[in-house]
Scaffold this active site. Structure first.
Site, PDB file in Angstrom:
ATOM      1  N   GLU A   1      31.006 -23.200 -18.477  1.00 51.54           N
ATOM      2  CA  GLU A   1      32.190 -22.980 -19.242  1.00 51.54           C
ATOM      3  C   GLU A   1      33.243 -24.034 -18.656  1.00 51.54           C
ATOM      4  O   GLU A   1      33.547 -24.021 -17.430  1.00 51.54           O
ATOM      5  CB  GLU A   1      32.229 -21.648 -19.217  1.00 51.54           C
ATOM      6  CG  GLU A   1      33.480 -21.027 -20.201  1.00 51.54           C
ATOM      7  CD  GLU A   1      33.959 -19.797 -19.744  1.00 51.54           C
ATOM      8  OE1 GLU A   1      33.551 -19.068 -20.462  1.00 51.54           O
ATOM      9  OE2 GLU A   1      34.835 -19.390 -18.747  1.00 51.54           O
TER      10      GLU A   1
ATOM     11  N   TYR B   1      38.632 -24.830 -25.387  1.00 52.63           N
ATOM     12  CA  TYR B   1      37.500 -24.290 -24.659  1.00 52.63           C
ATOM     13  C   TYR B   1      36.245 -24.560 -25.099  1.00 52.63           C
ATOM     14  O   TYR B   1      36.120 -24.915 -26.183  1.00 52.63           O
ATOM     15  CB  TYR B   1      37.643 -22.568 -25.094  1.00 52.63           C
ATOM     16  CG  TYR B   1      36.327 -21.687 -24.640  1.00 52.63           C
ATOM     17  CD1 TYR B   1      36.671 -20.943 -23.317  1.00 52.63           C
ATOM     18  CD2 TYR B   1      35.335 -21.579 -25.327  1.00 52.63           C
ATOM     19  CE1 TYR B   1      35.466 -20.294 -23.056  1.00 52.63           C
ATOM     20  CE2 TYR B   1      34.482 -20.961 -24.839  1.00 52.63           C
ATOM     21  CZ  TYR B   1      34.534 -20.155 -23.628  1.00 52.63           C
ATOM     22  OH  TYR B   1      33.119 -19.670 -23.278  1.00 52.63           O
TER      23      TYR B   1
END
Ligand code: GDP
Ligand code: MN
Length: 380
Positions: free
Chosen positions: A190, A101
């Site tokens: 993101e 991530y």
């Protein structure tokens, strides 16, 4: 402005961040054609402006073009948390060895961009932050200093990436994502998941991208991404009615007068353990007609299980709002409970009008918190 995954990936690509080859499709036939052009197994992905598409059945692997057509048929039209899928993104399927991530958000408190990186990707980042906070590396960037190579190294080593090939690729992506963030005037970029393939190749499998609305004039290409047809139909209906309305994901419909009070009401519903279904501001006037319009918009959302009116009368008069609520109940058949907190100008009269109407689904509570608790309880 929030971008769709495929739009964010387009920007990623422009900044040199590796993504899979893909095509946009609005029909199952187009999906089949896209899969034919891409070749090999593909993944069919719902393009809606909400997360958790995978869990909601909006992301599906397909072995061949016929399968892609079938999967597109299943996904197009699907309702994902109130967002109806109109388009799917078809991209070459990746094999996944690891899911990481990586994100940059603008930390308003510190007034600096904030990097977050963890090797525990694929799941919601809030979960990682709650269950294993040490696994999440956070690092601010001083905008005057700008991006420095040590930032990438600290993130990569801090998260415990051991493979040298991965370290190099991720560090490279970190630098590129920062440029992408700054040069696009983003508020959020993101990548979840940032994957490592079995061959050790790192790439962005998903994109979440928010651009600062106030900077859109500097980015005509990004501004063009705004897809009015995919705009939330409820928000479009609200605009038609002249109601200030923002759809949220919960089940307690909210209506306040004034942006400040409406926002506080959103907070109070959360404090009471509930989830707001929307933000709706009656404005300073708050006449009966406005209340009818607002209730029409709010109750059109099938997710709404109860409605909370939070009115503090200044210019707005409590009796006027009460009449509006009763008028709305007369005009529409509203089965869900409505909780009302009235205070300020003519609140007494308003409460009296509501009490006399004696509607079984109408509840009047004395304070904001009690009203919120009641609305949350009734939504369950
Ligand atoms: P989200 O659920 O809205 O965050 O959508 P994502 O794009 O993150 O996809 C959800 C999940 O689907 C990912 O975490 C992956 O596990 C899976 N997925 C997406 N694309 C692929 C792919 O190309 N190959 C494989 N094997 N899985 C994928
Ligand atoms: Mn994702």
């Amino acid at each position: 402005m929030d971008l769709h995954e495929y739009q964010g990936k387009q920007l990623f690509k422009q900044f040199g961040i590796p993504v899979s080859e893909g095509r946009l499709a609005a029909t199952p036939e187009e999906a089949r054609k896209a899969a034919e052009e891409i070749g090999g197994p593909v993944v069919v992905k719902a393009q809606v402006l909400t997360g958790g598409r995978g869990k909601a059945g909006g992301v599906k692997l397909a072995d061949d073009p016929a399968d892609a057509e079938q999967k597109a048929k299943e996904i197009i039209g699907l309702d994902i948390r109130g967002h109806v899928v109109e388009k799917v993104w078809i991209e070459s399927a990746s094999e996944i060895a690891k899911e990481y991530y990586l994100s940059i958000t603008f930390d308003r408190g510190v007034k600096q961009p904030l990097f977050m990186f963890t090797t525990q990707g694929g799941v919601e980042i809030e979960e990682v932050a709650a269950n294993d906070p040490d696994a999440l590396v956070r690092l601010h960037v001083d905008p005057l200093e700008g991006f420095q190579p040590w930032i990438a190294r600290r993130l990569v080593y801090g998260a415990g990436v051991e493979d040298a090939g991965e370290q190099k690729q991720i560090a490279d992506i970190i630098g590129k994502l920062y440029r992408c963030f700054v040069e696009s005037d983003a508020m959020l970029t993101e990548i979840n998941p940032l994957i490592v393939t079995p061959e050790g190749e790192v790439k962005a499998l998903d994109s979440k991208f928010t651009v600062d609305d106030s900077a859109l004039y500097r980015h005509p290409d990004i501004a063009e991404f705004r897809d009015t047809s995919a705009a939330d139909p409820l928000e479009a209906f609200a605009r038609e009615k002249g109601v200030v309305y923002v759809k949220l994901d919960g089940d307690v419909g909210i209506c306040g007068n004034g942006a400040g009070l409406s926002m506080s009401t959103v907070d109070v519903v959360v404090v009471a353990g509930g989830r707001p279904a929307n933000f709706c501001d009656l404005g300073g006037g708050g006449n009966a007609e406005g209340v009818v319009d607002a209730l029409e918009v709010i109750t059109r959302d099938p997710q709404v299980k109860s409605v909370l009116f939070n009115i503090f009368g200044g210019i707005t008069r409590g009796d006027e709002v009460a009449r509006g609520i009763l008028e709305a109940l007369d005009r529409m058949s509203i089965a869900i409970p409505i909780v009302v907190r009235l205070d300020g100008t003519n609140a007494e009269e308003g409460r009296k009008i509501l009490a006399e109407a004696a509607k079984s689904n109408l509840f009047v509570e004395p304070t904001m918190l009690e009203a919120a608790k009641k609305a949350v309880e009734l939504a369950r």
